[in-house]
Structure formats: structure tokens, C-alpha cells
Write a protein that holds these residues in place. Sequence first.
Motif, mmCIF file in Angstrom:
data_model
loop_
_atom_site.group_PDB
_atom_site.id
_atom_site.type_symbol
_atom_site.label_atom_id
_atom_site.label_comp_id
_atom_site.label_asym_id
_atom_site.label_seq_id
_atom_site.Cartn_x
_atom_site.Cartn_y
_atom_site.Cartn_z
ATOM 1 N N ILE A 158 0.912 -1.159 0.067
ATOM 2 C CA ILE A 158 0.006 -0.153 -0.248
ATOM 3 C C ILE A 158 0.802 1.284 0.066
ATOM 4 O O ILE A 158 0.527 2.262 -0.712
ATOM 5 N N VAL A 159 1.898 1.418 0.850
ATOM 6 C CA VAL A 159 2.620 2.394 0.811
ATOM 7 C C VAL A 159 3.526 2.616 -0.585
ATOM 8 O O VAL A 159 3.679 3.612 -0.934
ATOM 9 N N GLY A 160 3.806 1.495 -1.173
ATOM 10 C CA GLY A 160 4.703 1.673 -2.290
ATOM 11 C C GLY A 160 3.439 2.308 -3.215
ATOM 12 O O GLY A 160 4.109 2.907 -4.181
ATOM 13 N N ALA A 161 2.371 1.774 -3.467
ATOM 14 C CA ALA A 161 1.425 2.324 -4.571
ATOM 15 C C ALA A 161 1.003 3.538 -4.050
ATOM 16 O O ALA A 161 1.134 4.444 -4.965
ATOM 17 N N LEU A 162 1.001 4.082 -2.730
ATOM 18 C CA LEU A 162 1.060 5.430 -2.306
ATOM 19 C C LEU A 162 2.210 6.497 -2.841
ATOM 20 O O LEU A 162 1.842 7.533 -3.612
ATOM 21 N N MET A 163 3.311 5.872 -2.924
ATOM 22 C CA MET A 163 4.530 6.536 -3.501
ATOM 23 C C MET A 163 4.427 6.648 -4.715
ATOM 24 O O MET A 163 4.647 7.766 -5.500
ATOM 25 N N THR A 164 4.012 5.673 -5.645
ATOM 26 C CA THR A 164 3.793 5.802 -7.172
ATOM 27 C C THR A 164 2.595 6.926 -7.505
ATOM 28 O O THR A 164 2.970 7.599 -8.242
ATOM 29 N N TRP A 165 1.619 6.959 -6.822
ATOM 30 C CA TRP A 165 0.559 7.789 -6.875
ATOM 31 C C TRP A 165 0.875 9.302 -6.579
ATOM 32 O O TRP A 165 0.889 10.125 -7.494
ATOM 33 N N GLY A 166 1.906 9.593 -5.642
ATOM 34 C CA GLY A 166 2.526 10.795 -5.325
ATOM 35 C C GLY A 166 3.492 11.289 -6.559
ATOM 36 O O GLY A 166 3.466 12.353 -6.818
ATOM 37 N N LEU A 167 4.272 10.260 -6.945
ATOM 38 C CA LEU A 167 5.078 10.455 -8.077
ATOM 39 C C LEU A 167 4.503 10.976 -9.422
ATOM 40 O O LEU A 167 5.013 11.901 -10.064
ATOM 41 N N VAL A 168 3.332 10.238 -9.567
ATOM 42 C CA VAL A 168 2.475 10.504 -10.738
ATOM 43 C C VAL A 168 1.952 11.994 -10.671
ATOM 44 O O VAL A 168 2.118 12.784 -11.696
ATOM 45 N N ALA A 169 1.406 12.374 -9.455
ATOM 46 C CA ALA A 169 0.882 13.662 -9.122
ATOM 47 C C ALA A 169 2.163 14.753 -9.417
ATOM 48 O O ALA A 169 1.501 15.891 -9.859
ATOM 49 N N CYS A 170 3.286 14.452 -9.035
ATOM 50 C CA CYS A 170 4.278 15.407 -9.245
ATOM 51 C C CYS A 170 4.654 15.604 -10.454
ATOM 52 O O CYS A 170 4.999 16.635 -10.977
ATOM 53 N N VAL A 171 4.614 14.542 -11.315
ATOM 54 C CA VAL A 171 4.834 14.756 -12.731
ATOM 55 C C VAL A 171 3.699 15.588 -13.375
ATOM 56 O O VAL A 171 4.087 16.452 -14.376
ATOM 57 N N ALA A 172 2.437 15.104 -13.275
ATOM 58 C CA ALA A 172 1.441 15.997 -13.601
ATOM 59 C C ALA A 172 1.513 17.467 -13.000
ATOM 60 O O ALA A 172 1.054 18.312 -13.904
ATOM 61 N N GLY A 173 1.914 17.468 -11.789
ATOM 62 C CA GLY A 173 2.032 19.036 -11.487
ATOM 63 C C GLY A 173 3.078 19.662 -12.101
ATOM 64 O O GLY A 173 2.756 21.084 -12.178
ATOM 65 N N LEU A 174 4.213 19.127 -12.348
ATOM 66 C CA LEU A 174 5.201 19.751 -13.131
ATOM 67 C C LEU A 174 4.863 19.991 -14.419
ATOM 68 O O LEU A 174 5.201 21.117 -14.839
ATOM 69 N N VAL A 175 4.150 19.234 -15.261
ATOM 70 C CA VAL A 175 3.665 19.469 -16.389
ATOM 71 C C VAL A 175 2.869 20.684 -16.495
ATOM 72 O O VAL A 175 2.898 21.624 -17.355
ATOM 73 N N VAL A 176 1.785 20.755 -15.793
ATOM 74 C CA VAL A 176 0.931 21.828 -15.585
ATOM 75 C C VAL A 176 1.607 23.108 -15.174
ATOM 76 O O VAL A 176 1.335 24.244 -15.848
ATOM 77 N N SER A 177 2.547 22.979 -14.098
ATOM 78 C CA SER A 177 3.152 24.384 -13.940
ATOM 79 C C SER A 177 3.846 25.018 -14.981
ATOM 80 O O SER A 177 4.168 26.094 -15.235
ATOM 81 N N VAL A 178 4.772 24.157 -15.710
ATOM 82 C CA VAL A 178 5.623 24.475 -16.833
ATOM 83 C C VAL A 178 4.888 25.031 -18.123
ATOM 84 O O VAL A 178 5.010 26.153 -18.512
ATOM 85 N N ILE A 179 3.739 24.455 -18.178
ATOM 86 C CA ILE A 179 2.621 24.998 -19.188
ATOM 87 C C ILE A 179 2.166 26.477 -18.843
ATOM 88 O O ILE A 179 2.183 27.454 -19.746
ATOM 89 N N VAL A 180 1.799 26.859 -17.663
ATOM 90 C CA VAL A 180 1.327 27.969 -17.043
ATOM 91 C C VAL A 180 2.416 28.649 -17.103
ATOM 92 O O VAL A 180 2.198 29.954 -17.294
ATOM 93 N N TRP A 181 3.505 28.499 -16.731
ATOM 94 C CA TRP A 181 4.867 29.568 -16.751
ATOM 95 C C TRP A 181 4.856 29.968 -18.110
ATOM 96 O O TRP A 181 5.244 31.124 -18.309
ATOM 97 N N ALA A 182 4.989 28.923 -19.002
ATOM 98 C CA ALA A 182 5.546 29.246 -20.368
ATOM 99 C C ALA A 182 4.370 30.193 -21.115
ATOM 100 O O ALA A 182 4.539 31.451 -21.681
ATOM 101 N N VAL A 183 2.929 29.846 -20.825
ATOM 102 C CA VAL A 183 2.021 30.637 -21.539
ATOM 103 C C VAL A 183 2.058 32.174 -20.713
ATOM 104 O O VAL A 183 1.789 33.126 -21.305
ATOM 105 N N ALA A 184 1.995 32.026 -19.460
ATOM 106 C CA ALA A 184 1.918 33.352 -18.751
ATOM 107 C C ALA A 184 3.034 34.288 -19.191
ATOM 108 O O ALA A 184 2.977 35.331 -19.247
#
Length: 103
Positions: A34-60
Motif C-alpha cells: 500500500i505504501v509503495g502504491a501511495l509513493m507511485t501515486w505521489g510521483l505521478v501527481a508530481c509529474v502532472a503538477g510539473l507539466v501543468v506548472s511548466v505550461i502555466v509558466w510558459a503561457v503566462a
Amino acid sequence: MTFQSVLVGRLASADPGISPNEDGLPGLAVVKSIVGALMTWGLVACVAGLVVSVIVWAVARQQGNYGYASGGKTGVLIAAGGALLIGGANAIVAFFSGLGAAI
């Protein structure tokens, strides 16, 4: 010799001999999974956050909206820091566990 120094000496030498073990309670393999799966979800969320943040940064930045560009930069740093902490969670806990065992 005072009572306090005798008490401190006795407490310092009293080692209960308890250490972590993997067969003390049932279900440890499930908890690790369960903890390993939570770590995976957390890393996927970090990737999504990074992608969205880079897009916002570039467009803005392109449109001259420096407030949103600053928010995008902050999002990039937060996503990168989150990935660093999640990825290093085992090493961080092992490090502090070793420090605690040395006390």
C-alpha cells in the motif's frame, strides 16, 4: 553522589533490547504494498503538477502575465521538491533511524 545522578546513570544503562522486526505483526507485506502504491501515486501527481506548472509558466510568460508566471515557477519547484522527497523517503527514514539507534 546525588539522587539525580544515580537515577540518570540507571536510566542510561537500562536497554530494553527492542528492535524493529518483520515478523511481529501479520499483514506487513500488505502495508508495504500500500505504501509503495501511495509513493507511485505521489510521483505521478508530481509529474502532472510539473507539466501543468511548466505550461502555466510558459503561457503566462509569453503573454506578459508575470504573476501567473511566478506561480508557475513556484509550482515547478514544489513538484520537483515533492518528487525529491518521495523518491528519497526510504533513504531519509533510514538515515534518521540510524541516528536514533546511535543515541
